[in-house]
Write a protein that holds these residues in place. Sequence first.
Motif, mmCIF file in Angstrom:
data_model
loop_
_atom_site.group_PDB
_atom_site.id
_atom_site.type_symbol
_atom_site.label_atom_id
_atom_site.label_comp_id
_atom_site.label_asym_id
_atom_site.label_seq_id
_atom_site.Cartn_x
_atom_site.Cartn_y
_atom_site.Cartn_z
ATOM 1 N N ALA A 165 19.208 -3.914 6.641
ATOM 2 C CA ALA A 165 18.447 -5.012 6.032
ATOM 3 C C ALA A 165 17.193 -5.396 6.828
ATOM 4 C CB ALA A 165 19.361 -6.225 5.839
ATOM 5 N N PRO A 166 17.234 -5.539 8.162
ATOM 6 C CA PRO A 166 15.986 -5.873 8.884
ATOM 7 C C PRO A 166 14.901 -4.819 8.719
ATOM 8 C CG PRO A 166 17.892 -6.319 10.266
ATOM 9 C CD PRO A 166 18.400 -5.588 9.071
ATOM 10 N N TRP A 167 15.280 -3.544 8.733
ATOM 11 C CA TRP A 167 14.275 -2.492 8.576
ATOM 12 C C TRP A 167 13.682 -2.501 7.174
ATOM 13 C CZ3 TRP A 167 10.778 0.306 10.546
ATOM 14 C CH2 TRP A 167 10.309 1.462 9.930
ATOM 15 N N LEU A 168 14.506 -2.784 6.166
ATOM 16 C CA LEU A 168 13.989 -2.885 4.804
ATOM 17 C C LEU A 168 13.025 -4.066 4.679
ATOM 18 C CD1 LEU A 168 17.198 -2.135 2.682
ATOM 19 C CD2 LEU A 168 15.329 -0.583 3.266
ATOM 20 N N THR A 169 13.329 -5.153 5.382
ATOM 21 C CA THR A 169 12.418 -6.301 5.380
ATOM 22 C C THR A 169 11.073 -5.937 5.997
ATOM 23 O OG1 THR A 169 14.313 -7.788 5.543
ATOM 24 C CG2 THR A 169 12.152 -8.701 6.094
ATOM 25 N N VAL A 170 11.114 -5.206 7.114
ATOM 26 C CA VAL A 170 9.874 -4.777 7.770
ATOM 27 C C VAL A 170 9.078 -3.858 6.851
ATOM 28 C CG1 VAL A 170 8.944 -3.445 9.707
ATOM 29 C CG2 VAL A 170 10.776 -5.083 10.096
ATOM 30 N N ARG A 171 9.744 -2.923 6.208
ATOM 31 C CA ARG A 171 9.034 -2.001 5.308
ATOM 32 C C ARG A 171 8.415 -2.750 4.128
ATOM 33 N NH1 ARG A 171 11.496 3.590 3.596
ATOM 34 N NH2 ARG A 171 9.416 3.502 2.690
ATOM 35 N N ARG A 172 9.122 -3.734 3.612
ATOM 36 C CA ARG A 172 8.583 -4.497 2.476
ATOM 37 C C ARG A 172 7.345 -5.295 2.899
ATOM 38 N NH1 ARG A 172 9.498 -9.637 0.350
ATOM 39 N NH2 ARG A 172 9.229 -9.779 -1.921
ATOM 40 N N LYS A 173 7.420 -5.976 4.038
ATOM 41 C CA LYS A 173 6.264 -6.741 4.500
ATOM 42 C C LYS A 173 5.110 -5.817 4.865
ATOM 43 C CE LYS A 173 8.601 -10.883 6.161
ATOM 44 N NZ LYS A 173 8.772 -11.822 7.296
ATOM 45 N N ARG A 174 5.416 -4.662 5.437
ATOM 46 C CA ARG A 174 4.366 -3.702 5.771
ATOM 47 C C ARG A 174 3.679 -3.201 4.509
ATOM 48 N NH1 ARG A 174 4.235 1.910 6.043
ATOM 49 N NH2 ARG A 174 2.737 2.765 7.574
ATOM 50 N N SER A 175 4.452 -2.886 3.473
ATOM 51 C CA SER A 175 3.865 -2.404 2.224
ATOM 52 C C SER A 175 2.998 -3.484 1.582
ATOM 53 C CB SER A 175 4.982 -1.976 1.277
ATOM 54 O OG SER A 175 4.463 -1.559 0.036
ATOM 55 N N GLN A 176 3.473 -4.722 1.573
ATOM 56 C CA GLN A 176 2.681 -5.809 0.986
ATOM 57 C C GLN A 176 1.390 -6.030 1.760
ATOM 58 O OE1 GLN A 176 5.359 -9.147 0.949
ATOM 59 N NE2 GLN A 176 6.410 -8.491 -0.910
ATOM 60 N N ARG A 177 1.458 -5.970 3.072
ATOM 61 C CA ARG A 177 0.252 -6.196 3.881
ATOM 62 C C ARG A 177 -0.757 -5.067 3.697
ATOM 63 N NH1 ARG A 177 -1.463 -5.424 9.373
ATOM 64 N NH2 ARG A 177 -2.703 -7.193 10.103
ATOM 65 N N LEU A 178 -0.276 -3.818 3.631
ATOM 66 C CA LEU A 178 -1.188 -2.696 3.429
ATOM 67 C C LEU A 178 -1.843 -2.755 2.050
ATOM 68 C CD1 LEU A 178 0.762 0.270 5.071
ATOM 69 C CD2 LEU A 178 -1.156 -1.038 6.004
ATOM 70 N N LYS A 179 -1.091 -3.191 1.038
ATOM 71 C CA LYS A 179 -1.684 -3.337 -0.291
ATOM 72 C C LYS A 179 -2.770 -4.414 -0.287
ATOM 73 C CE LYS A 179 2.306 -1.759 -2.964
ATOM 74 N NZ LYS A 179 3.372 -2.158 -3.926
ATOM 75 N N GLN A 180 -2.510 -5.500 0.425
ATOM 76 C CA GLN A 180 -3.524 -6.557 0.507
ATOM 77 C C GLN A 180 -4.754 -6.069 1.258
ATOM 78 O OE1 GLN A 180 -2.044 -10.155 2.240
ATOM 79 N NE2 GLN A 180 -3.905 -11.324 1.823
ATOM 80 N N LEU A 181 -4.557 -5.304 2.324
ATOM 81 C CA LEU A 181 -5.690 -4.727 3.047
ATOM 82 C C LEU A 181 -6.491 -3.779 2.163
ATOM 83 C CD1 LEU A 181 -3.912 -4.004 6.448
ATOM 84 C CD2 LEU A 181 -5.856 -5.522 6.148
ATOM 85 N N GLU A 182 -5.785 -3.003 1.350
ATOM 86 C CA GLU A 182 -6.467 -2.052 0.467
ATOM 87 C C GLU A 182 -7.298 -2.778 -0.584
ATOM 88 O OE1 GLU A 182 -5.222 2.173 -1.621
ATOM 89 O OE2 GLU A 182 -3.798 0.523 -1.594
ATOM 90 N N ARG A 183 -6.786 -3.911 -1.090
ATOM 91 C CA ARG A 183 -7.553 -4.680 -2.074
ATOM 92 C C ARG A 183 -8.782 -5.329 -1.458
ATOM 93 N NH1 ARG A 183 -2.233 -6.205 -3.830
ATOM 94 N NH2 ARG A 183 -2.387 -8.097 -2.551
ATOM 95 N N GLN A 184 -8.729 -5.655 -0.172
ATOM 96 C CA GLN A 184 -9.859 -6.288 0.498
ATOM 97 C C GLN A 184 -10.919 -5.294 0.940
ATOM 98 O OE1 GLN A 184 -7.444 -8.460 3.522
ATOM 99 N NE2 GLN A 184 -8.579 -10.257 2.829
ATOM 100 N N LEU A 185 -10.576 -4.028 1.043
ATOM 101 C CA LEU A 185 -11.483 -3.046 1.623
ATOM 102 C C LEU A 185 -12.773 -2.859 0.832
ATOM 103 C CD1 LEU A 185 -11.691 -1.260 4.072
ATOM 104 C CD2 LEU A 185 -10.570 0.573 2.807
#
Length: 325
Positions: free
Chosen positions: A134-154
């Motif tokens: 569960a902790p690793w899945l949480t990290v992967r989910r937050k990482r994916s959301q943050r990368l998507k937000q970075l991609e939208r800002q680029l």
Amino acid sequence: MNTTFLTFAVLLFLATVLAIEGIHLYWMSHYGAQAKRIAARLEFSSTANQGGGQPLSILKDHKLSDSQWLVQLLADVPGVHTLDRALKQAGMKITVGRFVGYTFACAAMGPVLGVLLSLKVPVQIAIGCALAVAPWLTVRRKRSQRLKQLERQLPDATDLIARSLRAGHSFASALGMLADEMAEPLGAEFRTAFDEINYGVSMNTALHNITERVPLDDLRYFVIAVLIQRESGGNLAEILTNIGYIIRERLKLFGKVRALSAEGRLSAWILALLPFVIVGILAVLSPGFIKIFWTDPSAEKLAFICVGMMAVGILWMRKIVRIRV
């Protein structure tokens, strides 16, 4: 009032005040913030004067844990730096040591629940392993959301740099303007790169560090375009404008693909969750009917086979509905 008693009281008050002041001065001279800064400067000077010391780096040192013995223990574990990089890419402030502690705490909940519910040891181990992930899945989910937000800002970031270059600013000052005006999390990443450049890191190294912190293909194209332009010349503003246009068109295409595949993804979610929902409903309505799956040996084997087949089906459906653009 007795003069002797009054004099004694005044002297006792002065002695107490002087004692407290002396203790305060002693504490500040040995353990205060200024004393610590002086001790750190002296240690830095003594280290710099030694010829065989470690080479100094102007980049910020990141610790794997707050505990020194845990840092030494984690340093030899393979893959620990990959986990540390994933935590930073997810924007989480916790260290690797604390993440490992959370993982072990979640894994320990499996045997605890097994004892409370009187489950067998294989079931307890399975629950512990599922909770440990569960902790690793949480990290992967937050990482994916943050990368998507970075991609939208680029795209907006490339346009802002291009406009700054057309206005006559240098590329380094354009990065500073981007760091000040762009919202989080992209603004923080470029702020780090701008600070590295100001502290003496070369432009190429600072840009490469961005690609390590933010593993996006579009950002790599941006960095490659800047590095090639610095070597061969050309109109960097026009190049960045074209890159921003390409990124926007790709995001539009990705949005269309997600809209067209929404029905398939919803069907996959329903098919994946339906067996577990039915088991939960039956466990509430008819506990004796479901109890056989962890009391009868043949039913336990059948349950493990069913769970394994459902896991394979979920992974297969996930591969089908995930379309890369």
